[in-house]
Structure formats: structure tokens, C-alpha cells
Design a protein around this motif. Structure first.
Motif, mmCIF file in Angstrom:
data_model
loop_
_atom_site.group_PDB
_atom_site.id
_atom_site.type_symbol
_atom_site.label_atom_id
_atom_site.label_comp_id
_atom_site.label_asym_id
_atom_site.label_seq_id
_atom_site.Cartn_x
_atom_site.Cartn_y
_atom_site.Cartn_z
ATOM 1 N N LEU A 148 0.830 -1.199 0.000
ATOM 2 C CA LEU A 148 0.000 0.000 0.000
ATOM 3 C C LEU A 148 0.867 1.253 0.000
ATOM 4 C CD1 LEU A 148 -2.791 1.310 0.126
ATOM 5 C CD2 LEU A 148 -2.716 1.034 2.621
ATOM 6 N N GLY A 149 1.889 1.273 0.835
ATOM 7 C CA GLY A 149 2.799 2.423 0.876
ATOM 8 C C GLY A 149 3.458 2.666 -0.467
ATOM 9 N N SER A 150 3.881 1.596 -1.113
ATOM 10 C CA SER A 150 4.526 1.705 -2.421
ATOM 11 C C SER A 150 3.562 2.238 -3.477
ATOM 12 C CB SER A 150 5.071 0.335 -2.829
ATOM 13 O OG SER A 150 5.635 0.391 -4.107
ATOM 14 N N ARG A 151 2.356 1.693 -3.507
ATOM 15 C CA ARG A 151 1.349 2.140 -4.501
ATOM 16 C C ARG A 151 0.931 3.583 -4.261
ATOM 17 N NH1 ARG A 151 1.817 -1.134 -8.737
ATOM 18 N NH2 ARG A 151 1.784 -3.274 -8.049
ATOM 19 N N LEU A 152 0.744 3.956 -2.996
ATOM 20 C CA LEU A 152 0.382 5.341 -2.699
ATOM 21 C C LEU A 152 1.522 6.293 -3.071
ATOM 22 C CD1 LEU A 152 -1.527 4.927 0.681
ATOM 23 C CD2 LEU A 152 -2.497 5.599 -1.531
ATOM 24 N N SER A 153 2.756 5.852 -2.896
ATOM 25 C CA SER A 153 3.902 6.666 -3.299
ATOM 26 C C SER A 153 3.899 6.896 -4.809
ATOM 27 C CB SER A 153 5.201 5.992 -2.870
ATOM 28 O OG SER A 153 6.312 6.741 -3.324
ATOM 29 N N GLU A 154 3.630 5.840 -5.573
ATOM 30 C CA GLU A 154 3.542 5.975 -7.036
ATOM 31 C C GLU A 154 2.473 6.995 -7.415
ATOM 32 O OE1 GLU A 154 2.900 2.256 -9.128
ATOM 33 O OE2 GLU A 154 4.264 1.221 -7.758
ATOM 34 N N LEU A 155 1.309 6.892 -6.786
ATOM 35 C CA LEU A 155 0.220 7.826 -7.074
ATOM 36 C C LEU A 155 0.613 9.249 -6.695
ATOM 37 C CD1 LEU A 155 -2.697 8.432 -7.931
ATOM 38 C CD2 LEU A 155 -3.398 7.837 -5.591
ATOM 39 N N LEU A 156 1.228 9.411 -5.532
ATOM 40 C CA LEU A 156 1.618 10.739 -5.072
ATOM 41 C C LEU A 156 2.621 11.387 -6.026
ATOM 42 C CD1 LEU A 156 1.434 12.950 -2.954
ATOM 43 C CD2 LEU A 156 3.166 11.714 -1.622
ATOM 44 N N VAL A 157 3.602 10.631 -6.470
ATOM 45 C CA VAL A 157 4.588 11.174 -7.413
ATOM 46 C C VAL A 157 3.903 11.631 -8.695
ATOM 47 C CG1 VAL A 157 6.537 10.533 -8.908
ATOM 48 C CG2 VAL A 157 6.585 9.958 -6.472
ATOM 49 N N GLN A 158 2.977 10.827 -9.200
ATOM 50 C CA GLN A 158 2.241 11.215 -10.412
ATOM 51 C C GLN A 158 1.413 12.469 -10.177
ATOM 52 O OE1 GLN A 158 -0.044 8.167 -12.303
ATOM 53 N NE2 GLN A 158 1.568 6.638 -12.044
ATOM 54 N N LEU A 159 0.704 12.523 -9.071
ATOM 55 C CA LEU A 159 -0.134 13.685 -8.784
ATOM 56 C C LEU A 159 0.697 14.949 -8.580
ATOM 57 C CD1 LEU A 159 -2.806 12.135 -6.391
ATOM 58 C CD2 LEU A 159 -3.096 12.780 -8.790
ATOM 59 N N GLU A 160 1.808 14.814 -7.863
ATOM 60 C CA GLU A 160 2.666 15.979 -7.654
ATOM 61 C C GLU A 160 3.181 16.515 -8.980
ATOM 62 O OE1 GLU A 160 4.487 15.373 -3.179
ATOM 63 O OE2 GLU A 160 5.593 14.518 -4.866
ATOM 64 N N GLY A 161 3.514 15.617 -9.889
ATOM 65 C CA GLY A 161 4.004 16.043 -11.192
ATOM 66 C C GLY A 161 2.926 16.660 -12.065
ATOM 67 N N ARG A 162 1.712 16.139 -11.973
ATOM 68 C CA ARG A 162 0.619 16.612 -12.827
ATOM 69 C C ARG A 162 -0.131 17.798 -12.262
ATOM 70 N NH1 ARG A 162 -2.832 11.754 -13.777
ATOM 71 N NH2 ARG A 162 -1.032 10.443 -13.718
ATOM 72 N N ILE A 163 -0.387 17.771 -10.988
ATOM 73 C CA ILE A 163 -1.250 18.789 -10.391
ATOM 74 C C ILE A 163 -0.447 19.972 -9.873
ATOM 75 C CG2 ILE A 163 -2.973 19.185 -8.567
ATOM 76 C CD1 ILE A 163 -3.946 16.363 -9.018
ATOM 77 N N GLY A 164 0.855 19.795 -9.710
ATOM 78 C CA GLY A 164 1.679 20.936 -9.359
ATOM 79 C C GLY A 164 2.042 21.048 -7.903
ATOM 80 N N GLY A 165 1.819 20.007 -7.130
ATOM 81 C CA GLY A 165 2.195 20.075 -5.719
ATOM 82 C C GLY A 165 3.620 19.646 -5.484
ATOM 83 N N ALA A 166 4.400 19.479 -6.552
ATOM 84 C CA ALA A 166 5.764 18.942 -6.404
ATOM 85 C C ALA A 166 6.634 19.881 -5.588
ATOM 86 C CB ALA A 166 6.361 18.702 -7.769
ATOM 87 N N ARG A 167 7.422 19.288 -4.699
ATOM 88 C CA ARG A 167 8.420 20.030 -3.916
ATOM 89 C C ARG A 167 9.746 19.346 -4.142
ATOM 90 N NH1 ARG A 167 8.150 19.264 1.731
ATOM 91 N NH2 ARG A 167 7.790 17.144 1.176
ATOM 92 N N ARG A 168 10.723 20.096 -4.357
ATOM 93 C CA ARG A 168 12.069 19.517 -4.470
ATOM 94 C C ARG A 168 13.078 20.477 -3.913
ATOM 95 N NH1 ARG A 168 10.685 14.739 -4.972
ATOM 96 N NH2 ARG A 168 9.869 13.994 -6.880
#
Length: 168
Positions: A148-168
Motif C-alpha cells: 500500500l505504501g509503495s502504490r500510494l507513493s507511485e500515485l503521489l509522485v504522479q499527482l505531484e508532477g501533474r497537479i503541481g504540488g511537487a516540492r524539491r
């Protein structure tokens, strides 16, 4: 396995329109429902210390970065608005958990640091909060939690990249 509330909602929509693709609802609906239930539970260790999750997130951000942060940096670290951070910082400062000092070069900028009391509170509460969260997830075995942690991480990375919440 017992159906969850989202399964019921999906069946209702499929009865109304059998051609409707409810796949996204089955994922996002469950994520939203889990988030709502977790927020209702209100993090017992934090509540017992008189803190909200957003206040603890601010304290934790300063503690884990081990340096002073500006309110703008705290807003980015905690995915909060500047106004919300300002309000929370005021409350935490009144409780003696954080100090703010002005920047020597730019008086509009403040630097936030934990007081000794704030640091001690975070260091005491974090293990309790993690134990509480571990108990909340205890119905899942180690493999399921990892997956679950791994799958949620995959989703979060995609959402951050698409929706603009990315922090680096």
C-alpha cells in the motif's frame, strides 16, 4: 470480505448507468474516505497534548530540518496556505513552543525555530504518534502495508508532477 461504503456507492451508480466507468471512484473515493476517517480519529496523542495535526506538522517540519525556517518554507513543507501557517505559528508561539526572529537584512522575513519546550514536545510525541498510527494500520500485515505504501507513493509522485504540488 465485507463491502465498504464505496462499493455500495459504485453499485448504486452502476444501477443508474451500467455504462459508467466507476474505476476512478473506486480508488479516489476510498482514498478520500480513508482520509476523512483518519481526520475524524484526530490523532489521539496529539489531541492529548492539545495540538492539532497541522500544528504538529509545523513543529515537526522545523524539528526534522534541524534549522530555522521561514513561514513561506513552512507553508511549502506542510502544504498549507501562508495565512494558515501564520495563524498556527501565533498559537504555537503563545504556547512557548516556537520563537520567531526577524531577519537582519529584510524585516519582512521571520525565521522560526523550536524552543526547548517545543523540541522536547516533538521528541516526546513523535514516538507516541507513530505507535498510534501503527495501531491504526494493525489490520494490515507487513506485506500489505509495504504494498500500500509503495502504490500510494507511485500515485503521489504522479499527482505531484501533474497537479503541481511537487516540492524539491
Amino acid at each position: 470480505m465485507t463491502d465498504d461504503i464505496v462499493a455500495l456507492v459504485v453499485r448504486q451508480w452502476q444501477a443508474v448507468d451500467p455504462e459508467l466507468d466507476t474505476g476512478p471512484m473506486e480508488i479516489i473515493g476510498r482514498i478520500n474516505r480513508c482520509a476523512a476517517l483518519l481526520q475524524q480519529a484526530e490523532d489521539a496523542p496529539l489531541r492529548s497534548a492539545g495540538l492539532t495535526r497541522p500544528e504538529f506538522d509545523l513543529l515537526g517540519a522545523v524539528r526534522r530540518t534541524a534549522r530555522e525556517l521561514t513561514p513561506g518554507e513552512l507553508a511549502r513543507e506542510t502544504f498549507s496556505s501562508g495565512a494558515a501557517v501564520t495563524k498556527r505559528l501565533r498559537a504555537l508561539q503563545e504556547r512557548g513552543l516556537v520563537d520567531r526572529r526577524g531577519d537582519e537584512r529584510d524585516r519582512r522575513v521571520a525565521h522560526v525555530r523550536l524552543t526547548g519546550e517545543g523540541r522536547a514536545l516533538v521528541d516526546r510525541l513523535l514516538p507516541q504518534q507513530l505507535a498510534y498510527e501503527r495501531a491504526v494500520l494493525s489490520g494490515l500485515d507487513d506485506g500489505a502495508r509495504g504494498e500500500l505504501g509503495s502504490r500510494l507513493s507511485e500515485l503521489l509522485v504522479q499527482l505531484e508532477g501533474r497537479i503541481g504540488g511537487a516540492r524539491r
